[in-house]
Design a protein around this motif. Structure first.
Motif, PDB file in Angstrom:
ATOM      1  N   UNK A  75       0.848  -1.193   0.000  1.00 46.03           N
ATOM      2  CA  UNK A  75       0.000   0.000   0.000  1.00 46.03           C
ATOM      3  C   UNK A  75       0.885   1.245   0.000  1.00 46.03           C
ATOM      4  N   UNK A  76       0.466   2.252  -0.729  1.00 45.04           N
ATOM      5  CA  UNK A  76       1.147   3.547  -0.794  1.00 45.04           C
ATOM      6  C   UNK A  76       2.455   3.499  -1.596  1.00 45.04           C
ATOM      7  N   UNK A  77       2.646   2.449  -2.397  1.00 51.25           N
ATOM      8  CA  UNK A  77       3.889   2.322  -3.188  1.00 51.25           C
ATOM      9  C   UNK A  77       3.812   3.051  -4.522  1.00 51.25           C
ATOM     10  N   UNK A  78       2.635   3.557  -4.880  1.00 51.00           N
ATOM     11  CA  UNK A  78       2.501   4.271  -6.145  1.00 51.00           C
ATOM     12  C   UNK A  78       1.941   3.422  -7.273  1.00 51.00           C
ATOM     13  N   UNK A  79       1.358   2.292  -6.917  1.00 46.64           N
ATOM     14  CA  UNK A  79       0.792   1.400  -7.940  1.00 46.64           C
ATOM     15  C   UNK A  79      -0.249   2.120  -8.793  1.00 46.64           C
TER      16      UNK A  79
ATOM     17  N   UNK B 241       5.209   7.537   5.296  1.00 50.86           N
ATOM     18  CA  UNK B 241       5.261   8.966   4.959  1.00 50.86           C
ATOM     19  C   UNK B 241       4.284   9.278   3.826  1.00 50.86           C
ATOM     20  N   UNK B 242       4.225   8.402   2.836  1.00 54.41           N
ATOM     21  CA  UNK B 242       3.292   8.602   1.726  1.00 54.41           C
ATOM     22  C   UNK B 242       1.851   8.480   2.194  1.00 54.41           C
TER      23      UNK B 242
ATOM     24  N   UNK C  31      10.816   1.472  -5.993  1.00 54.40           N
ATOM     25  CA  UNK C  31       9.753   2.465  -6.005  1.00 54.40           C
ATOM     26  C   UNK C  31      10.131   3.791  -5.387  1.00 54.40           C
ATOM     27  N   UNK C  32      11.415   4.008  -5.114  1.00 60.99           N
ATOM     28  CA  UNK C  32      11.870   5.305  -4.607  1.00 60.99           C
ATOM     29  C   UNK C  32      12.273   6.190  -5.771  1.00 60.99           C
ATOM     30  N   UNK C  33      12.060   7.478  -5.605  1.00 57.07           N
ATOM     31  CA  UNK C  33      12.402   8.430  -6.651  1.00 57.07           C
ATOM     32  C   UNK C  33      11.163   9.141  -7.134  1.00 57.07           C
ATOM     33  N   UNK C  34      11.333   9.916  -8.177  1.00 58.93           N
ATOM     34  CA  UNK C  34      10.201  10.663  -8.722  1.00 58.93           C
ATOM     35  C   UNK C  34       9.284   9.716  -9.488  1.00 58.93           C
TER      36      UNK C  34
END
Length: 187
Positions: free
Chosen positions: A10-14, A123-124, A172-175
């Protein structure tokens, strides 16, 4: 029809990556969370049962998800492809999806797994809670519970998928753009 699976905690940007890939590939994006919320809002039989589980941060039972995804596959059978976001989440759901896909003469192309450290996920989650109107995003205890449920149920399912399907894992880190470029390079 081809099926692309995006997975990760969850919250990984999927969801963000799914929306980008949807435009680039001309596939339908099937967000499990959005579809479950729609079922609940419309107070369908499936939605009423789902509400009892999701409001506590628990996973919906596999049998109910199999029924929902059978319907989703039927609804999208004439599309070029679909991107599944948030399904499958358990080993049983992996087997259910493979079985459904075979029965419906479809194919799972790839599984894209996004990895993000827990501290960044929290944090996300906090940031999303500040900007979202979703009731389930407001409670920090649900954030923690979702990540715990992911680690207990979905992480083993991802490992299991590696023995059954073509799985590629991404940092999944970064922009957003950097993550998209990593994913696109693998496709």
């Amino acid at each position: 029809m081809e099926i692309l699976i995006i997975t990760g905690p969850p919250y990984s940007g999927k969801g963000t990556q799914c929306e980008i890939l949807k435009r680039e590939l001309n596939f339908n994006h099937i967000s499990t969370g959005d579809r479950c919320r729609l079922e609940k809002e419309n107070q369908t039989e499936i939605g009423k049962v789902m509400a009892q589980y999701e409001e506590k941060g628990d996973l919906v039972p596999d049998s109910l998800m199999k029924e929902l995804f059978s319907n989703i596959l039927d609804e999208n059978k004439d599309k070029k492809g679909i991107i599944l976001d948030g399904y499958p989440r358990t080993e049983a759901q992996v087997n259910d999806l493979i079985q459904l896909v075979e029965q419906k003469n479809m194919e799972i192309g790839r599984v894209l797994n996004i990895e993000v450290p827990k501290s960044e996920l929290l944090a996300r989650a906090k940031k999303r809670a500040e900007t979202s109107d979703r009731k389930d995003d407001k409670d920090p205890q649900i954030h923690i519970k979702r990540i715990e449920v992911f680690e207990a149920s979905t992480r083993p399912a991802i490992t299991y998928m590696k023995s059954k399907l073509d799985v590629t894992t991404f940092d999944g880190l970064g922009s957003i753009k950097e993550i998209t470029e990593r994913i696109k390079a693998s496709l």
